[in-house]
Each structure stands twice: as structure tokens, then as C-alpha cells.
Design a protein around this motif. Structure first.
Motif, short mmCIF file in Angstrom:
data_model
loop_
_atom_site.label_atom_id
_atom_site.label_comp_id
_atom_site.label_asym_id
_atom_site.label_seq_id
_atom_site.Cartn_x
_atom_site.Cartn_y
_atom_site.Cartn_z
N UNK A 252 0.84 -1.20 0.00
CA UNK A 252 0.00 0.00 0.00
C UNK A 252 0.88 1.25 0.00
N UNK A 253 1.91 1.27 0.83
CA UNK A 253 2.79 2.45 0.91
C UNK A 253 3.53 2.67 -0.40
N UNK A 254 3.99 1.59 -1.03
CA UNK A 254 4.71 1.74 -2.29
C UNK A 254 3.79 2.20 -3.42
N UNK A 378 -7.56 5.28 -2.26
CA UNK A 378 -6.73 4.98 -1.09
C UNK A 378 -7.49 5.16 0.22
N UNK A 379 -8.39 6.14 0.26
CA UNK A 379 -9.16 6.41 1.47
C UNK A 379 -10.16 5.33 1.81
N UNK A 380 -10.41 4.40 0.88
CA UNK A 380 -11.37 3.33 1.12
C UNK A 380 -10.70 2.02 1.53
N UNK A 381 -9.38 2.01 1.60
CA UNK A 381 -8.68 0.80 2.06
C UNK A 381 -8.94 0.64 3.56
N UNK A 383 -8.49 -0.10 7.28
CA UNK A 383 -7.34 -0.21 8.17
C UNK A 383 -7.70 -0.99 9.43
N UNK A 384 -6.73 -1.66 10.00
CA UNK A 384 -6.91 -2.22 11.33
C UNK A 384 -7.05 -1.08 12.33
N UNK A 385 -7.84 -1.27 13.37
CA UNK A 385 -7.97 -0.21 14.37
C UNK A 385 -6.71 -0.09 15.22
N UNK A 386 -6.55 1.04 15.90
CA UNK A 386 -5.38 1.24 16.75
C UNK A 386 -5.41 0.31 17.97
N UNK A 387 -6.54 -0.30 18.25
CA UNK A 387 -6.61 -1.27 19.35
C UNK A 387 -5.92 -2.59 18.99
N UNK A 388 -5.62 -2.79 17.70
CA UNK A 388 -4.93 -4.02 17.29
C UNK A 388 -3.50 -4.02 17.81
N UNK A 389 -3.01 -5.18 18.21
CA UNK A 389 -1.62 -5.28 18.66
C UNK A 389 -0.65 -4.95 17.53
N UNK A 390 -0.99 -5.39 16.33
CA UNK A 390 -0.16 -5.14 15.16
C UNK A 390 -0.97 -4.30 14.17
N UNK A 391 -0.41 -3.17 13.73
CA UNK A 391 -1.11 -2.29 12.80
C UNK A 391 -1.05 -2.89 11.39
N UNK A 392 -2.06 -2.60 10.60
CA UNK A 392 -2.06 -3.09 9.23
C UNK A 392 -3.38 -2.78 8.54
N UNK A 393 -3.67 -3.53 7.50
CA UNK A 393 -4.90 -3.33 6.75
C UNK A 393 -5.65 -4.65 6.64
#
Length: 402
Positions: A252-254, A378-381, A383-393
Motif C-alpha cells: 500500500x505504501x509503495x 486509497x481512502x477506502x482501504x 485499516x486495522x484499528x489502533x486497538x490491534x496489537x499489530x497495525x495493518x490493513x
């Protein structure tokens, strides 16, 4: 501790709309006020948030700050009150100090060396090619998370530890449930229990019929089945979820930084540095917790014994005192020392494995699909919430010119 500290009132803070790769604004603002901030836990405990690179690294290297589960408030939303937090289960060495931590980690160190992990490169290339073949055969569009990012590290870690391929699906789903940050208490308990039951059965099967894998290798020592089960849980969950989210979020970042992607594709010699920069820039394992065992001088402040510290890896890896233009993804950046894998005795055991997977899979993806692009804005991808131990999508819809 000093009365001049800035106070962060809300955690976990959410990321700003349109900025899926940046740490939450509240955490960045806290770092601007200084590398240490106050964070009042719901039960009244005055904890600390450490956001500066130097101090996070210092805490991670200092044995006066403990990783023991029973001493810490692990979640900023929980009112711990009179809750008696139990010690970590046998084998779960991430939540232990020395000497218990070393007893479990030492038998594993030789099995995750740089040389051994590089020997896996050919197998990682095969697994990656198989999944890219399947993507190409199915044709666009695709969800990159389910077609590519999740299965590759899942197959690799399962083969390394001797988990039967047929069991991979349920294992993935249970790990997603208790690390994804959205499940309710009943779901969490059910997923965790199912994983524990499965791992107990797996260890018993290895005892009966050892195979060529890390878990079977550990049978030669004095570790009990309960300890082996705990170690397997740590290795399986850490070896799967973090790399899966790095592959998806890295793609996603690339795709969101086409000039950087073009530079990498034009110069494959950038690969090692590019992977390190993605690890720094994204920092999917975004925070960990420590507790002071005694009064400790940290920076200009005295940390009182018993204080819980939340260590913000993602703001540390964006610290302008350590990295020039830290919010810019620069695949040519010349640096080392990011904290994406932590530091000190608890530094990620599987970091070399993760590097091999990222260095193989990401270039292979873009070589196979040079026109790869997002299939949604991009705004519709999601995301995992900040409550997740590991951030991601959660999913990454992509398409390409077939």
C-alpha cells in the motif's frame, strides 16, 4: 517525575484520515512536547508514554525495566483496579525477564541466525512464486491480503515449525481474531482457547513422531509440553501476523509513493535498504510496555518504581532527532538502528526471517505485475484499528493489466 510533563489523555489515538502510514497525531504532538509524557490509566495509575527514539532504546536495554506480565498494565483502556494479572504462561518468554526469558530464548537463537534464514531464501522464492502464479491465473482484481500477504508468511512459519499445511486456515483465523483488535471478549477467549488446544495436540504429535522442524528439534531438551506450547504460540503468532501486515501495508505504501517504487524497480540493489526503510516508516509493531522495578533516572526525570511505561515505537522511528525528514518514505535513506524489531534482550527473534520474506516477496510482486495499482481509492482501504496489537490493513483491493 516532574510536574512539567505533557499529558496524553486519549489512547489508543486514531490515525488522521488520509494518513494511514503516520502515527496518530496525538502521539506526534506528545513527542513535540518532549520524549516523555504522562498517561493516566483508567484506574488512576500515573503511567508514562515514551515517544523519543533515544529514551525508548534506553528503556529497552535497561534491565531495571521489566517485561513481566504480572507487573504491567498492558492496555490503556482497561481499568485494572484490583485485578490480579497472572504471570505469563510457561514458554511465553516475551512477557518474562531473565533468567526465565533466557531459558526459553537460548534454545531458539541458533535456529534463527542470519545464515540459517538466508538458506530459506530459495524456499521463500518458491512459495512466493506459487502464490503469484495463483493470482495471475485468477486474474484481476484481487485482495492482496488474502492472495499474497497472509499466505506467504503463514506457509513459511508453519513449515519452519512443523504445522501441517491443512491446519493453516484455522490457525490464521484464530491469530487474526486475538490480534486484530476488533473481537469481543467471548470471541477472544474462544480463539485463544482453540489455539491453545491445537498447539497442545501439535506438541503431543511431535513427541510421538518428530519431524524435521524447529518444534521437533526442541524436544531434545528439558522443556515440558506446556512450555513448548507457549513457545510455539509466540513463534507462530509473531512469525505470521507481523510479516503479513508488513507485506500488505508495505505494498500500500509503495503504491502510494510511485516515485519511490519506480526507483526501487529501476535499481534492485536498493532492496535491502528499501526493506529497512519500510520497516522504519511503517513500524507495524507500534508499541510495547515495560514497568520500572526501581526508581530510575530517565532523561531529565525520575521514574518511580512500579510505573508502567508505554513505549511508542512508531513515534521513535519518526523522531526528527534521529532521522532526517522522518515522515518521508525514502528508500535510498542511509541509516540503521530503527526500532521496528525492538532492541535489547527482547529484540525480535525472527527479524532475519522477516527480512528474507520482505526482500523476496515485494520485488517479486512488482516484477510479476508491473502495472499493479489500487482497485479502490486509497481512502477506502480498510485499516486495522489502533486497538490491534499489530497495525495493518484488513484487505487491499488491487488490479493490474492482464
Amino acid at each position: 517525575m516532574g510536574e512539567s510533563l505533557y499529558t496524553v489523555a486519549t489512547m489508543p489515538a486514531e490515525r488522521r484520515p488520509g494518513c494511514p502510514f503516520d502515527p496518530p497525531a496525538e502521539l506526534a504532538e506528545a513527542r513535540e512536547h518532549g520524549p516523555i509524557s504522562r498517561f493516566p490509566f483508567p484506574d488512576g495509575h500515573q503511567g508514562l508514554l515514551v515517544t523519543g527514539y533515544d529514551l525508548v532504546r534506553s528503556v529497552l536495554a535497561d534491565p531495571r525495566f521489566s517485561s513481566r506480565r504480572e507487573l504491567m498494565r498492558h492496555h490503556p483502556l482497561v481499568d485494572y483496579g484490583d485485578i490480579e494479572v497472572p504471570p505469563a504462561s510457561p514458554g511465553e518468554f516475551l512477557l518474562m525477564d531473565e533468567p526465565q526469558h533466557g531459558r526459553y530464548r537460548r534454545p531458539l537463537v541458533g535456529r534463527f541466525t542470519v545464515r540459517r534464514m538466508r538458506r530459506l531464501t530459495e524456499r521463500v522464492e518458491q512459495i512466493t512464486a506459487e502464490h503469484l502464479d495463483a493470482m495471475e491465473k485468477a486474474g484481476p482484481p484481487a485482495d492482496l491480503v488474502t492472495a499474497f500477504a497472509r499466505p506467504i508468511p503463514s506457509v513459511v512459519i508453519c513449515e519452519l515449525l512443523g504445522v501441517p499445511y491443512a491446519d493453516r486456515g484455522s490457525f490464521q483465523d484464530n491469530i487474526d481474531t486475538f490480534l486484530g483488535g476488533e473481537a469481543g471478549d467471548e470471541e477472544l477467549i474462544a480463539a485463544y482457547t482453540a489455539t491453545q488446544v491445537y498447539l497442545a495436540e501439535l506438541v503431543a504429535a511431535k513427541r510421538a513422531t518428530p519431524t524435521d522442524d524447529v518444534l521437533s528439534d526442541l524436544l531434545d531438551g528439558d522443556l515440558t509440553d506446556e512450555e513448548l506450547k507457549g513457545m510455539a504460540l509466540i513463534l507462530l503468532s509473531a512469525g505470521f501476523d507481523t510479516t503479513a501486515n508488513m507485506l500488505a501495508l508495505g505494498t500500500f505504501a509503495l503504491l502510494s509513493n510511485p516515485a519511490q517504487l519506480a526507483a526501487w524497480r529501476a535499481d534492485p540493489g536498493l532492496t535491502e535498504g528499501a526493506v529497512e526503510e519500510l520497516l522504519r516508516y511503517l513500524t507495524v509493531a507500534k508499541q510495547f510496555t515495560r514497568v520500572a522495578l526501581e526508581d530510575v533516572e530517565l532523561g531529565d526525570h525520575t521514574i518511580e518504581a512500579g510505573t508502567t511505561l508505554i513505549l511508542s515505537y512508531n513515534t521513535a522511528n519518526r523522531d526528527p532527532g534521529r532521522f532526517t525528514d522522518p515522515h518521508v518514505l525514502d528508500l535510498r535513506r542511509q541509516h540503521g538502528g530503527h526500532l521496528a524489531f525492538g532492541h535489547g534482550i527482547h529484540q525480535c527473534l525472527g527479524q532475519q526471517l522477516a527480512r528474507v520474506e520482505l526482500r523476496v516477496a515485494l520485488p517479486a510482486l512488482f516484477d510479476r505485475f508491473p502495472t499493479l495499482r489500487l482497485a479502490v481509492p486509497a481512502g477506502e482501504v480498510p485499516l486495522r484499528p489502533e486497538t490491534a496489537d499489530i497495525y495493518g490493513i484488513k484487505s487491499l483491493p488491487v488490479t493490474w493489466d492482464a
